[in-house]
Design a protein around this motif. Structure first.
Motif, PDB file in Angstrom:
ATOM      1  N   ARG A  29       0.833  -1.207   0.000  1.00 48.61           N
ATOM      2  CA  ARG A  29       0.000   0.000   0.000  1.00 48.61           C
ATOM      3  C   ARG A  29       0.869   1.258   0.000  1.00 48.61           C
ATOM      4  O   ARG A  29       0.650   2.183  -0.798  1.00 48.61           O
ATOM      5  CB  ARG A  29      -0.916  -0.014   1.216  1.00 48.61           C
ATOM      6  N   VAL A  30       1.849   1.285   0.886  1.00 48.68           N
ATOM      7  CA  VAL A  30       2.726   2.452   0.983  1.00 48.68           C
ATOM      8  C   VAL A  30       3.491   2.652  -0.318  1.00 48.68           C
ATOM      9  O   VAL A  30       3.624   3.782  -0.815  1.00 48.68           O
ATOM     10  CB  VAL A  30       3.696   2.296   2.176  1.00 48.68           C
ATOM     11  N   ARG A  31       3.985   1.557  -0.900  1.00 47.37           N
ATOM     12  CA  ARG A  31       4.725   1.659  -2.168  1.00 47.37           C
ATOM     13  C   ARG A  31       3.818   2.196  -3.273  1.00 47.37           C
ATOM     14  O   ARG A  31       4.224   3.042  -4.073  1.00 47.37           O
ATOM     15  CB  ARG A  31       5.277   0.291  -2.556  1.00 47.37           C
ATOM     16  N   TRP A  32       2.564   1.734  -3.297  1.00 48.17           N
ATOM     17  CA  TRP A  32       1.599   2.156  -4.315  1.00 48.17           C
ATOM     18  C   TRP A  32       1.340   3.657  -4.214  1.00 48.17           C
ATOM     19  O   TRP A  32       1.270   4.353  -5.218  1.00 48.17           O
ATOM     20  CB  TRP A  32       0.308   1.373  -4.128  1.00 48.17           C
ATOM     21  N   ILE A  33       1.216   4.162  -2.987  1.00 41.89           N
ATOM     22  CA  ILE A  33       0.969   5.598  -2.793  1.00 41.89           C
ATOM     23  C   ILE A  33       2.206   6.405  -3.173  1.00 41.89           C
ATOM     24  O   ILE A  33       2.127   7.397  -3.896  1.00 41.89           O
ATOM     25  CB  ILE A  33       0.576   5.887  -1.331  1.00 41.89           C
ATOM     26  N   GLU A  34       3.365   5.968  -2.683  1.00 43.11           N
ATOM     27  CA  GLU A  34       4.603   6.715  -2.933  1.00 43.11           C
ATOM     28  C   GLU A  34       4.901   6.848  -4.422  1.00 43.11           C
ATOM     29  O   GLU A  34       5.392   7.883  -4.879  1.00 43.11           O
ATOM     30  CB  GLU A  34       5.773   6.029  -2.229  1.00 43.11           C
ATOM     31  N   GLU A  35       4.611   5.798  -5.188  1.00 43.46           N
ATOM     32  CA  GLU A  35       4.897   5.821  -6.625  1.00 43.46           C
ATOM     33  C   GLU A  35       4.075   6.858  -7.367  1.00 43.46           C
ATOM     34  O   GLU A  35       4.438   7.266  -8.475  1.00 43.46           O
ATOM     35  CB  GLU A  35       4.642   4.436  -7.225  1.00 43.46           C
ATOM     36  N   ARG A  36       2.974   7.297  -6.768  1.00 40.70           N
ATOM     37  CA  ARG A  36       2.084   8.250  -7.432  1.00 40.70           C
ATOM     38  C   ARG A  36       2.333   9.701  -7.020  1.00 40.70           C
ATOM     39  O   ARG A  36       1.620  10.602  -7.440  1.00 40.70           O
ATOM     40  CB  ARG A  36       0.620   7.853  -7.160  1.00 40.70           C
ATOM     41  N   VAL A  37       3.319   9.909  -6.182  1.00 39.09           N
ATOM     42  CA  VAL A  37       3.693  11.268  -5.785  1.00 39.09           C
ATOM     43  C   VAL A  37       4.748  11.791  -6.759  1.00 39.09           C
ATOM     44  O   VAL A  37       5.824  11.188  -6.877  1.00 39.09           O
ATOM     45  CB  VAL A  37       4.260  11.294  -4.347  1.00 39.09           C
ATOM     46  N   PRO A  38       4.485  12.883  -7.471  1.00 42.49           N
ATOM     47  CA  PRO A  38       5.469  13.421  -8.415  1.00 42.49           C
ATOM     48  C   PRO A  38       6.794  13.733  -7.709  1.00 42.49           C
ATOM     49  O   PRO A  38       6.812  14.394  -6.668  1.00 42.49           O
ATOM     50  CB  PRO A  38       4.809  14.709  -8.926  1.00 42.49           C
ATOM     51  N   GLU A  39       7.889  13.240  -8.273  1.00 41.15           N
ATOM     52  CA  GLU A  39       9.201  13.401  -7.656  1.00 41.15           C
ATOM     53  C   GLU A  39       9.555  14.873  -7.437  1.00 41.15           C
ATOM     54  O   GLU A  39      10.078  15.253  -6.384  1.00 41.15           O
ATOM     55  CB  GLU A  39      10.266  12.744  -8.540  1.00 41.15           C
ATOM     56  N   GLU A  40       9.253  15.714  -8.418  1.00 38.73           N
ATOM     57  CA  GLU A  40       9.591  17.134  -8.326  1.00 38.73           C
ATOM     58  C   GLU A  40       8.899  17.800  -7.141  1.00 38.73           C
ATOM     59  O   GLU A  40       9.513  18.575  -6.400  1.00 38.73           O
ATOM     60  CB  GLU A  40       9.201  17.843  -9.628  1.00 38.73           C
ATOM     61  N   GLU A  41       7.610  17.487  -6.958  1.00 34.73           N
ATOM     62  CA  GLU A  41       6.875  18.096  -5.845  1.00 34.73           C
ATOM     63  C   GLU A  41       7.368  17.575  -4.499  1.00 34.73           C
ATOM     64  O   GLU A  41       7.403  18.309  -3.509  1.00 34.73           O
ATOM     65  CB  GLU A  41       5.373  17.842  -6.005  1.00 34.73           C
ATOM     66  N   TRP A  42       7.727  16.294  -4.447  1.00 34.62           N
ATOM     67  CA  TRP A  42       8.214  15.722  -3.197  1.00 34.62           C
ATOM     68  C   TRP A  42       9.551  16.352  -2.801  1.00 34.62           C
ATOM     69  O   TRP A  42       9.771  16.697  -1.639  1.00 34.62           O
ATOM     70  CB  TRP A  42       8.352  14.215  -3.330  1.00 34.62           C
ATOM     71  N   VAL A  43      10.448  16.536  -3.770  1.00 35.07           N
ATOM     72  CA  VAL A  43      11.742  17.167  -3.497  1.00 35.07           C
ATOM     73  C   VAL A  43      11.533  18.602  -3.020  1.00 35.07           C
ATOM     74  O   VAL A  43      12.169  19.057  -2.058  1.00 35.07           O
ATOM     75  CB  VAL A  43      12.630  17.146  -4.761  1.00 35.07           C
ATOM     76  N   GLU A  44      10.623  19.336  -3.675  1.00 31.43           N
ATOM     77  CA  GLU A  44      10.340  20.713  -3.284  1.00 31.43           C
ATOM     78  C   GLU A  44       9.771  20.782  -1.878  1.00 31.43           C
ATOM     79  O   GLU A  44      10.131  21.652  -1.079  1.00 31.43           O
ATOM     80  CB  GLU A  44       9.359  21.325  -4.289  1.00 31.43           C
ATOM     81  N   TRP A  45       8.881  19.851  -1.548  1.00 30.76           N
ATOM     82  CA  TRP A  45       8.256  19.825  -0.226  1.00 30.76           C
ATOM     83  C   TRP A  45       9.285  19.523   0.864  1.00 30.76           C
ATOM     84  O   TRP A  45       9.334  20.198   1.898  1.00 30.76           O
ATOM     85  CB  TRP A  45       7.148  18.779  -0.209  1.00 30.76           C
ATOM     86  N   THR A  46      10.107  18.518   0.658  1.00 33.81           N
ATOM     87  CA  THR A  46      11.097  18.151   1.677  1.00 33.81           C
ATOM     88  C   THR A  46      12.111  19.269   1.879  1.00 33.81           C
ATOM     89  O   THR A  46      12.571  19.504   3.005  1.00 33.81           O
ATOM     90  CB  THR A  46      11.823  16.848   1.287  1.00 33.81           C
ATOM     91  N   ALA A  47      12.471  19.977   0.800  1.00 39.59           N
ATOM     92  CA  ALA A  47      13.399  21.103   0.925  1.00 39.59           C
ATOM     93  C   ALA A  47      12.771  22.219   1.759  1.00 39.59           C
ATOM     94  O   ALA A  47      13.438  22.848   2.590  1.00 39.59           O
ATOM     95  CB  ALA A  47      13.779  21.618  -0.457  1.00 39.59           C
ATOM     96  N   MET A  48      11.469  22.475   1.552  1.00 42.30           N
ATOM     97  CA  MET A  48      10.788  23.515   2.304  1.00 42.30           C
ATOM     98  C   MET A  48      10.724  23.150   3.787  1.00 42.30           C
ATOM     99  O   MET A  48      10.968  23.987   4.662  1.00 42.30           O
ATOM    100  CB  MET A  48       9.371  23.717   1.760  1.00 42.30           C
ATOM    101  N   ILE A  49      10.382  21.900   4.102  1.00 43.60           N
ATOM    102  CA  ILE A  49      10.301  21.453   5.491  1.00 43.60           C
ATOM    103  C   ILE A  49      11.666  21.548   6.153  1.00 43.60           C
ATOM    104  O   ILE A  49      11.791  21.971   7.307  1.00 43.60           O
ATOM    105  CB  ILE A  49       9.770  20.005   5.561  1.00 43.60           C
ATOM    106  N   ALA A  50      12.710  21.179   5.421  1.00 40.85           N
ATOM    107  CA  ALA A  50      14.069  21.247   5.975  1.00 40.85           C
ATOM    108  C   ALA A  50      14.446  22.677   6.298  1.00 40.85           C
ATOM    109  O   ALA A  50      15.077  22.954   7.332  1.00 40.85           O
ATOM    110  CB  ALA A  50      15.062  20.642   4.985  1.00 40.85           C
ATOM    111  N   SER A  51      14.056  23.636   5.435  1.00 43.69           N
ATOM    112  CA  SER A  51      14.380  25.038   5.685  1.00 43.69           C
ATOM    113  C   SER A  51      13.633  25.570   6.892  1.00 43.69           C
ATOM    114  O   SER A  51      14.169  26.365   7.679  1.00 43.69           O
ATOM    115  CB  SER A  51      14.057  25.881   4.446  1.00 43.69           C
ATOM    116  N   ILE A  52      12.380  25.127   7.078  1.00 44.18           N
ATOM    117  CA  ILE A  52      11.603  25.546   8.253  1.00 44.18           C
ATOM    118  C   ILE A  52      12.242  25.013   9.526  1.00 44.18           C
ATOM    119  O   ILE A  52      12.397  25.729  10.519  1.00 44.18           O
ATOM    120  CB  ILE A  52      10.147  25.067   8.138  1.00 44.18           C
ATOM    121  N   ASP A  53      12.645  23.742   9.510  1.00 45.11           N
ATOM    122  CA  ASP A  53      13.291  23.136  10.676  1.00 45.11           C
ATOM    123  C   ASP A  53      14.592  23.858  11.008  1.00 45.11           C
ATOM    124  O   ASP A  53      14.936  24.066  12.173  1.00 45.11           O
ATOM    125  CB  ASP A  53      13.565  21.650  10.423  1.00 45.11           C
ATOM    126  N   LEU A  54      15.329  24.258   9.953  1.00 52.70           N
ATOM    127  CA  LEU A  54      16.595  24.960  10.163  1.00 52.70           C
ATOM    128  C   LEU A  54      16.358  26.321  10.795  1.00 52.70           C
ATOM    129  O   LEU A  54      17.073  26.733  11.715  1.00 52.70           O
ATOM    130  CB  LEU A  54      17.326  25.123   8.822  1.00 52.70           C
TER     131      LEU A  54
END
Length: 325
Positions: free
Chosen positions: A290-315
């Motif tokens: 189930r988790v693999r099925w969901i993850e495969e449908r998340v656009p890579e570009e948006e996921w990278v952008e999201w994780t970068a934003m969260i990292a900057s907030i944490d910093l």
């Protein structure tokens, strides 16, 4: 003569019925020959699950009558009711398009937990809101009555020479109470009519309101954090204006995404809908798939952008903590 499983399920859910409710509706019907057209809930589930078997004519007739459609709609020979649109009619507004992804997910989780489809919740929203609004106003009336009693006590706590002038504070409190009473009588659920002078100097009337406070109070009183959580305040809430942010069925979502932040992101941002997920993936033993099925449908570009934003907030937060220390 085969019944289309998805059509039966869609028509049933559009009415807000469970398989048991639909079965009960059919139990009250009779055919032209006087025979019962009852269809059991077990049969309905089997039909909706797509199990291969040829249903009896009475089953088709009973389901069609209970659902209020022609038999051909269930077999696919006739269009679904919402597909019969007059040529000159305007297309209906898609309510789902007006709802942000995380709240569409809340509808899906609610349906999964309680068996109530989004269409029924949308139609019942005015009733549910009115009940909550009246509950909030009643609580404010009760608090106001207690405040009036305290004001009466203050009025009596000074001597003839005026050395104990609590009455001066009572006059100010009476003005505030009058403003609250006027707001309540006007059904001003968000307290927008309450004079600014009624708040403490350090308070921010834009950060919360009586209705948001009531929802928070109600959720805390229920002590059901596994089912519903209401956040404090409204100023920065990711919710409609005047309402607090909230989460429903959080433990259900935790079970679905396990420990995958990418899967959670996919559901909360609308890249994946629970309704599109194959039923077999919702089973407890299918977590990894189930988790693999969901993850495969998340656009890579948006996921990278999201994780970068969260990292900057944490910093930024870490830097603020360091500066304070």
């Amino acid at each position: 003569m085969q019944i289309k499983p998805k059509r039966v399920r869609t028509l049933r859910e559009n009415k807000g019925w469970s398989p048991e409710t639909l079965a009960e509706r059919t139990s009250k019907l009779k055919g032209e020959d006087g025979r019962s057209l009852a269809v059991s809930a077990k049969t309905i589930r089997r039909l909706e699950g797509g199990q291969k078997h040829r249903p009896r004519a009475n089953t088709l007739c009973g389901l069609a009558k209970a659902l209020g459609v022609e038999r051909g709609v269930l077999t696919g020979d006739q269009p679904m009711p919402d597909e019969r649109r007059p040529e000159n009619s305007k297309p209906s507004v898609q309510i789902a398009a007006l709802i942000r992804p995380r709240y569409r997910l809340a509808y899906a989780l609610t349906k999964q937990r309680y068996g109530v489809p989004a269409s029924a919740l949308i139609e019942m929203a005015p009733l549910l809101f009115t009940l909550l609004a009246e509950g909030s106003l009643r609580r404010r009336r009760e608090l106001l009555a207690r405040a009036r009693e305290a004001i009466a006590v203050l009025n009596g706590q000074h001597d003839a020479a005026g050395r104990l002038a609590y009455g001066l504070a009572a006059y100010r409190a009476e003005d505030i109470a009058d403003g609250e009473e006027a707001s309540i009588e006007a059904s001003d659920v968000f307290g927008r009519m309450i004079p600014e002078g009624s708040y403490d100097a350090s308070a921010d009337p834009d950060a919360t309101n009586p209705f948001a406070d009531y929802l928070k109070h109600l959720s805390d009183d229920l002590d059901a954090t596994a089912r519903v959580e209401v956040e404090e305040g409204t100023a920065w809430a990711d919710a409609p204006d005047g309402f607090p942010a909230y989460a429903v069925c959080r433990t259900d979502l935790d079970r679905i995404v396990a420990s995958s932040p990418r899967a959670r992101f996919g559901l909360e941002q609308g890249h994946v809908r629970l309704a599109d997920m194959p039923d077999e993936l919702l089973a407890d033993h299918a977590t990894a798939e189930r988790v693999r099925w969901i993850e495969e449908r998340v656009p890579e570009e948006e996921w990278v952008e999201w994780t970068a934003m969260i990292a900057s907030i944490d910093l930024d937060q870490s830097s603020d903590v360091g500066a304070v220390q």
